[in-house]
Write a protein that holds these residues in place. Structure first.
Motif, PDB file in Angstrom:
ATOM      1  N   ASN A  84       0.833  -1.207   0.000  1.00  0.00           N
ATOM      2  CA  ASN A  84       0.000   0.000   0.000  1.00  0.00           C
ATOM      3  C   ASN A  84       0.864   1.252   0.000  1.00  0.00           C
ATOM      4  O   ASN A  84       0.588   2.210  -0.733  1.00  0.00           O
ATOM      5  CB  ASN A  84      -0.926   0.005   1.220  1.00  0.00           C
ATOM      6  CG  ASN A  84      -2.257  -0.690   0.952  1.00  0.00           C
ATOM      7  OD1 ASN A  84      -2.635  -0.907  -0.204  1.00  0.00           O
ATOM      8  ND2 ASN A  84      -2.968  -1.036   2.009  1.00  0.00           N
ATOM      9  N   SER A 100      -7.693  -7.592   3.169  1.00  0.00           N
ATOM     10  CA  SER A 100      -7.814  -6.644   4.273  1.00  0.00           C
ATOM     11  C   SER A 100      -7.013  -5.370   4.019  1.00  0.00           C
ATOM     12  O   SER A 100      -7.537  -4.260   4.200  1.00  0.00           O
ATOM     13  CB  SER A 100      -7.387  -7.303   5.592  1.00  0.00           C
ATOM     14  OG  SER A 100      -7.472  -6.387   6.663  1.00  0.00           O
ATOM     15  N   ARG A 104      -8.492  -1.505   3.609  1.00  0.00           N
ATOM     16  CA  ARG A 104      -7.914  -0.323   4.246  1.00  0.00           C
ATOM     17  C   ARG A 104      -7.526   0.724   3.205  1.00  0.00           C
ATOM     18  O   ARG A 104      -7.800   1.921   3.365  1.00  0.00           O
ATOM     19  CB  ARG A 104      -6.659  -0.700   5.037  1.00  0.00           C
ATOM     20  CG  ARG A 104      -6.898  -1.454   6.327  1.00  0.00           C
ATOM     21  CD  ARG A 104      -5.576  -1.908   6.918  1.00  0.00           C
ATOM     22  NE  ARG A 104      -5.724  -2.627   8.164  1.00  0.00           N
ATOM     23  CZ  ARG A 104      -5.643  -2.077   9.371  1.00  0.00           C
ATOM     24  NH1 ARG A 104      -5.411  -0.788   9.493  1.00  0.00           N
ATOM     25  NH2 ARG A 104      -5.788  -2.797  10.466  1.00  0.00           N
ATOM     26  N   SER A 107     -10.307   2.802   1.835  1.00  0.00           N
ATOM     27  CA  SER A 107     -11.087   3.536   2.836  1.00  0.00           C
ATOM     28  C   SER A 107     -10.506   4.929   3.059  1.00  0.00           C
ATOM     29  O   SER A 107      -9.402   5.235   2.615  1.00  0.00           O
ATOM     30  CB  SER A 107     -11.106   2.759   4.160  1.00  0.00           C
ATOM     31  OG  SER A 107     -11.722   1.499   4.010  1.00  0.00           O
ATOM     32  N   ALA A 153      -2.157  -4.649   9.667  1.00  0.00           N
ATOM     33  CA  ALA A 153      -2.812  -4.231   8.421  1.00  0.00           C
ATOM     34  C   ALA A 153      -2.736  -5.298   7.336  1.00  0.00           C
ATOM     35  O   ALA A 153      -2.896  -5.007   6.158  1.00  0.00           O
ATOM     36  CB  ALA A 153      -2.233  -2.910   7.905  1.00  0.00           C
ATOM     37  N   TYR A 158      -6.220  -9.098  10.250  1.00  0.00           N
ATOM     38  CA  TYR A 158      -7.684  -9.062  10.176  1.00  0.00           C
ATOM     39  C   TYR A 158      -8.286 -10.361  10.707  1.00  0.00           C
ATOM     40  O   TYR A 158      -9.202 -10.347  11.539  1.00  0.00           O
ATOM     41  CB  TYR A 158      -8.111  -8.824   8.729  1.00  0.00           C
ATOM     42  CG  TYR A 158      -9.579  -9.013   8.452  1.00  0.00           C
ATOM     43  CD1 TYR A 158     -10.515  -8.051   8.828  1.00  0.00           C
ATOM     44  CD2 TYR A 158     -10.038 -10.154   7.801  1.00  0.00           C
ATOM     45  CE1 TYR A 158     -11.864  -8.227   8.564  1.00  0.00           C
ATOM     46  CE2 TYR A 158     -11.384 -10.340   7.530  1.00  0.00           C
ATOM     47  CZ  TYR A 158     -12.294  -9.363   7.918  1.00  0.00           C
ATOM     48  OH  TYR A 158     -13.620  -9.544   7.653  1.00  0.00           O
ATOM     49  N   ALA A 317     -13.976  -3.853   5.673  1.00  0.00           N
ATOM     50  CA  ALA A 317     -13.799  -2.458   6.081  1.00  0.00           C
ATOM     51  C   ALA A 317     -14.665  -2.115   7.284  1.00  0.00           C
ATOM     52  O   ALA A 317     -14.218  -1.446   8.228  1.00  0.00           O
ATOM     53  CB  ALA A 317     -14.114  -1.528   4.911  1.00  0.00           C
ATOM     54  N   LEU A 320     -13.208  -3.562  10.376  1.00  0.00           N
ATOM     55  CA  LEU A 320     -12.046  -2.791  10.809  1.00  0.00           C
ATOM     56  C   LEU A 320     -12.469  -1.485  11.485  1.00  0.00           C
ATOM     57  O   LEU A 320     -11.807  -1.014  12.418  1.00  0.00           O
ATOM     58  CB  LEU A 320     -11.128  -2.500   9.621  1.00  0.00           C
ATOM     59  CG  LEU A 320     -10.430  -3.728   9.026  1.00  0.00           C
ATOM     60  CD1 LEU A 320      -9.707  -3.362   7.737  1.00  0.00           C
ATOM     61  CD2 LEU A 320      -9.454  -4.339  10.030  1.00  0.00           C
ATOM     62  N   GLN A 325      -9.735   0.082  13.831  1.00  0.00           N
ATOM     63  CA  GLN A 325      -8.513  -0.003  13.045  1.00  0.00           C
ATOM     64  C   GLN A 325      -8.472   1.083  11.967  1.00  0.00           C
ATOM     65  O   GLN A 325      -7.402   1.523  11.568  1.00  0.00           O
ATOM     66  CB  GLN A 325      -8.406  -1.382  12.384  1.00  0.00           C
ATOM     67  CG  GLN A 325      -8.242  -2.516  13.380  1.00  0.00           C
ATOM     68  CD  GLN A 325      -6.896  -2.483  14.057  1.00  0.00           C
ATOM     69  OE1 GLN A 325      -5.866  -2.393  13.397  1.00  0.00           O
ATOM     70  NE2 GLN A 325      -6.890  -2.554  15.377  1.00  0.00           N
ATOM     71  N   ILE A 326      -9.643   1.489  11.472  1.00  0.00           N
ATOM     72  CA  ILE A 326      -9.762   2.593  10.520  1.00  0.00           C
ATOM     73  C   ILE A 326     -10.928   3.466  10.961  1.00  0.00           C
ATOM     74  O   ILE A 326     -11.775   3.035  11.758  1.00  0.00           O
ATOM     75  CB  ILE A 326      -9.978   2.098   9.070  1.00  0.00           C
ATOM     76  CG1 ILE A 326     -11.236   1.221   8.975  1.00  0.00           C
ATOM     77  CG2 ILE A 326      -8.762   1.333   8.574  1.00  0.00           C
ATOM     78  CD1 ILE A 326     -11.560   0.775   7.544  1.00  0.00           C
TER      79      ILE A 326
END
Length: 350
Positions: A84, A100, A104, A107, A153, A158, A317, A320, A325-326
């Motif tokens: 990422n 996962s 992220r 998002s 992440a 996840y 998402a 998470l 987490q987000i």
């Protein structure tokens, strides 16, 4: 100074100036040619060292054969989080990454500029939560107060959160340490961690002195995870034919895994530095779709009918978000737009 000498002096300065301008023009011309030759002709592929068709494509140079006018650069990454970051830095065009990290990445207010274009595999027993021998941990519930290593992440992270929730625990009930696969092995051997959620080939190393508590095959009954192939929006926009060429060789690799796993294992083993027999044993732990399944409604889908993978990413998402987490999840419509289905299933034709 006489007119003759003045003329000669001016002439020499003029010759020097013309020569300098000519040299500058030639330099700029060469640079321009170099840019023209490289513009759109180099594709950087981010890969991970886990059993997949991606390693077959790399080992056999199928993408290089399919795109002979391109320079193909393969760059190894340890986890989806680092891939990422590479996309954010515009340093790769294609990447192998877990679902996962993709959830992220898509998002937030500034989603990463990539789209899901392929399914490399569905996680099975090739990802698992294992407890180290000597810890007397025999169930997920017994992890309370223990230290667990995983790559934050990642799909493993996840699935770990899902496993804890299903056992009546939260992330606050354990100590989660952010460790990449190789670092997990070192921490495991030192006794710094009691358990780990990770993937092959690291996973099989831990199993030699540990035992499975739960695998992603079981977790996947409610919360499936996948390894996906994502492509930058820029490459899709600038060179969709190159993207189709990449998808075709990935489909070819899936066909090989499903029809001749021994041959596929031989190529994968070379990339992982293990025997063909070991690689074949690892392949048996994953779930590898056929190209037709990849383009089915259950997964990617087709133009005008994006598949269930968008819902899968939305579930990830939203989970998470619930786990803090987000901050926020994208909408289903946003995720559907991030699934690249143009040309499917024809783009998989050999």
């Amino acid at each position: 100074m006489s007119n003759t000498r003045r003329f000669a002096h001016l002439r020499r300065r003029w010759v020097v100036l013309v020569a300098a301008l000519s040299a500058l023009t030639l330099t700029l011309g060469l640079a321009s040619c170099s840019d023209d030759e490289s513009d759109g002709k180099t594709i950087t592929v981010g890969y991970q060292a886990f059993p997949s068709g991606d390693l077959v494509v790399k080992n056999q140079k199928w993408l290089e054969e399919a795109l002979p006018d391109y320079t193909i650069k393969w760059t190894k990454f340890e986890s989806g989080a680092t891939i990422n970051q590479a996309f954010i830095g515009n340093s790769i065009d294609i990447g192998a990454i877990g679902s996962s990290p993709v959830a992220r990445g898509l998002s937030g207010n500034s989603p990463i500029g990539y789209k899901v274009a392929f399914v490399l595999d569905v996680a099975g027993d090739n990802e698992a939560l294992v407890a180290r021998n000597g810890t007397n941990i025999n169930s997920v519930a017994e992890l309370k107060g223990k230290t667990i290593g995983t790559a934050l992440a990642s799909t493993a992270h996840y699935s770990l959160l899902v496993a804890l929730e299903q056992a009546g625990l939260s992330a606050n009930d354990v100590k989660i340490v952010d460790l990449q696969p190789q670092a997990i092995i070192a921490a495991w051997e030192r006794g710094d961690i009691d358990a780990a959620y990770t993937w092959l080939p690291t996973l099989d190393e831990l199993r030699k002195t540990g035992k499975d508590l739960v695998t992603s095959r079981a977790i996947g009954q409610s919360n499936p995870t996948l390894d996906l192939g994502v492509v930058s929006n820029k490459l899709i926009s600038d060179d969709p034919a190159a993207v189709d060429a990449w998808r075709k060789v990935q489909a070819r690799a899936l066909d090989l895994i499903n029809t001749d796993p021994a041959a596929a294992a031989g190529f994968i083993g070379q990339e992982l530095g293990i025997s063909a027999e070991e690689a074949q044993g690892q392949l048996k732990q994953g779930i590898y779709l056929t190209p037709a399944q990849v383009a089915s409604p259950q997964w990617l889908g087709t133009p005008g009918a994006v598949g269930n993978i968008a819902n899968n990413l939305l579930d990830a998402a939203e989970f998470l978000v619930a786990q803090k987490q987000i901050d926020s999840a994208p909408t289903l419509e946003q995720l559907q737009e991030a699934i690249y289905v143009e040309g499917l299933p024809g783009a998989f034709d050999q």
